[in-house]
Each structure stands twice: as structure tokens, then as C-alpha cells.
Scaffold this motif. Structure first.
Motif, short mmCIF file in Angstrom:
data_model
loop_
_atom_site.label_atom_id
_atom_site.label_comp_id
_atom_site.label_asym_id
_atom_site.label_seq_id
_atom_site.Cartn_x
_atom_site.Cartn_y
_atom_site.Cartn_z
N LEU A 46 -13.10 46.59 -12.39
CA LEU A 46 -14.70 47.18 -12.91
C LEU A 46 -15.77 46.03 -12.30
O LEU A 46 -16.28 46.85 -10.71
N PRO A 47 -15.04 44.18 -12.35
CA PRO A 47 -16.41 43.71 -11.11
C PRO A 47 -15.71 44.24 -9.37
O PRO A 47 -16.97 44.23 -8.49
N GLY A 48 -14.24 44.50 -8.82
CA GLY A 48 -14.12 44.66 -7.40
C GLY A 48 -14.72 45.98 -7.48
O GLY A 48 -15.69 46.31 -6.12
N MET A 49 -15.27 47.38 -8.33
CA MET A 49 -15.68 48.23 -8.05
C MET A 49 -17.56 47.96 -7.40
O MET A 49 -17.49 48.00 -6.75
N LEU A 50 -17.39 47.36 -8.71
CA LEU A 50 -19.12 47.05 -8.96
C LEU A 50 -19.25 45.20 -7.14
O LEU A 50 -20.31 46.59 -6.62
N ASP A 51 -18.43 45.08 -6.83
CA ASP A 51 -18.80 44.01 -5.91
C ASP A 51 -18.82 45.43 -4.89
O ASP A 51 -19.79 45.06 -3.99
N ALA A 52 -17.79 46.45 -4.30
CA ALA A 52 -17.57 46.93 -3.64
C ALA A 52 -18.47 47.55 -3.05
O ALA A 52 -19.58 48.31 -1.87
N LYS A 54 -21.51 46.84 -4.13
CA LYS A 54 -22.83 46.28 -3.48
C LYS A 54 -22.36 45.92 -2.86
O LYS A 54 -23.36 45.99 -1.45
N ASP A 55 -21.54 45.44 -2.01
CA ASP A 55 -21.83 45.88 -0.40
C ASP A 55 -21.66 46.41 0.56
O ASP A 55 -21.29 45.99 1.24
N GLY A 56 -21.69 47.70 -0.30
CA GLY A 56 -22.11 48.53 0.57
C GLY A 56 -20.50 49.40 0.99
O GLY A 56 -20.43 50.55 2.03
N SER A 57 -19.57 49.18 0.71
CA SER A 57 -17.93 49.30 0.99
C SER A 57 -17.49 50.63 0.94
O SER A 57 -16.55 51.12 0.83
N VAL A 58 -18.26 51.40 -0.33
CA VAL A 58 -18.10 52.12 -1.27
C VAL A 58 -19.89 53.21 -0.96
O VAL A 58 -20.51 51.97 -1.94
N SER A 59 -18.87 54.05 -0.93
CA SER A 59 -20.19 54.69 -0.99
C SER A 59 -20.40 55.33 -2.76
O SER A 59 -19.71 55.11 -3.85
N SER A 60 -21.62 54.61 -3.56
CA SER A 60 -22.25 55.14 -4.72
C SER A 60 -22.44 57.04 -5.36
O SER A 60 -22.46 56.99 -6.19
N GLU A 61 -22.15 57.84 -3.74
CA GLU A 61 -22.78 58.85 -4.09
C GLU A 61 -21.82 59.08 -4.37
O GLU A 61 -19.82 59.25 -3.78
N ARG A 62 -21.17 60.68 -5.28
CA ARG A 62 -20.45 61.59 -5.47
C ARG A 62 -20.19 62.45 -4.39
O ARG A 62 -21.57 62.85 -4.01
N SER A 63 -18.83 62.79 -4.40
CA SER A 63 -18.82 64.11 -3.53
C SER A 63 -18.78 65.32 -4.50
O SER A 63 -18.03 64.98 -5.67
N HIS A 64 -19.19 66.36 -3.93
CA HIS A 64 -19.34 67.18 -4.89
C HIS A 64 -18.35 68.51 -4.04
O HIS A 64 -18.49 68.83 -2.76
N PRO A 65 -17.72 69.62 -5.00
CA PRO A 65 -16.90 69.75 -4.54
C PRO A 65 -16.95 70.96 -3.42
O PRO A 65 -18.00 71.62 -3.77
#
Length: 65
Positions: A46-52, A54-65
Motif C-alpha cells: 500500500l505505501p508504494g502504491m500510494l506514493d506512485a 501521488k507522484d503521478g506515475s500511476v493513474s488513479s482513474e479506473r479503466s472501464h471494460p
């Protein structure tokens, strides 16, 4: 450690927000509590995922099928 139950400290421990005394008390609790150990394993990324996010290296938006 939380006054009500050490079981509530799993996320706080995983996020590293417990003070030293509480972290040590929680680590002692982990020795005898399989449910907390299992929950900690589930939340350890979880901490690494939250950092990613926050840093913008992972989109927080979910993709829809």
C-alpha cells in the motif's frame, strides 16, 4: 498502540505512522496474531502504491471494460 485494540494498528504500521513505542508494541502483538500478520501481508504494498499515485506515475482513474 490504539487504546481499543492492536488490530486497528495494521494499516498504521504498514504506512509507517506509528511512533517507535507503538510500532514495537505492534511488532510484539504480531508474534501471536495470525490475522494481523495476514492483513499486514495484504497491505504491505500500500505505501508504494500510494506514493506512485501521488507522484503521478500511476493513474488513479479506473479503466472501464
Amino acid at each position: 498502540m490504539s487504546a481499543s485494540s492492536p488490530h486497528f494498528d495494521v494499516a498504521a504500521y504498514a504506512l509507517g505512522v506509528l511512533d517507535d513505542d507503538d510500532a514495537e508494541a505492534f511488532e510484539r502483538h504480531l508474534d501471536g496474531c495470525a490475522p494481523c500478520r495476514a492483513e499486514l501481508l495484504e497491505t504491505q504494498e500500500l505505501p508504494g502504491m500510494l506514493d506512485a499515485i501521488k507522484d503521478g506515475s500511476v493513474s488513479s482513474e479506473r479503466s472501464h471494460p
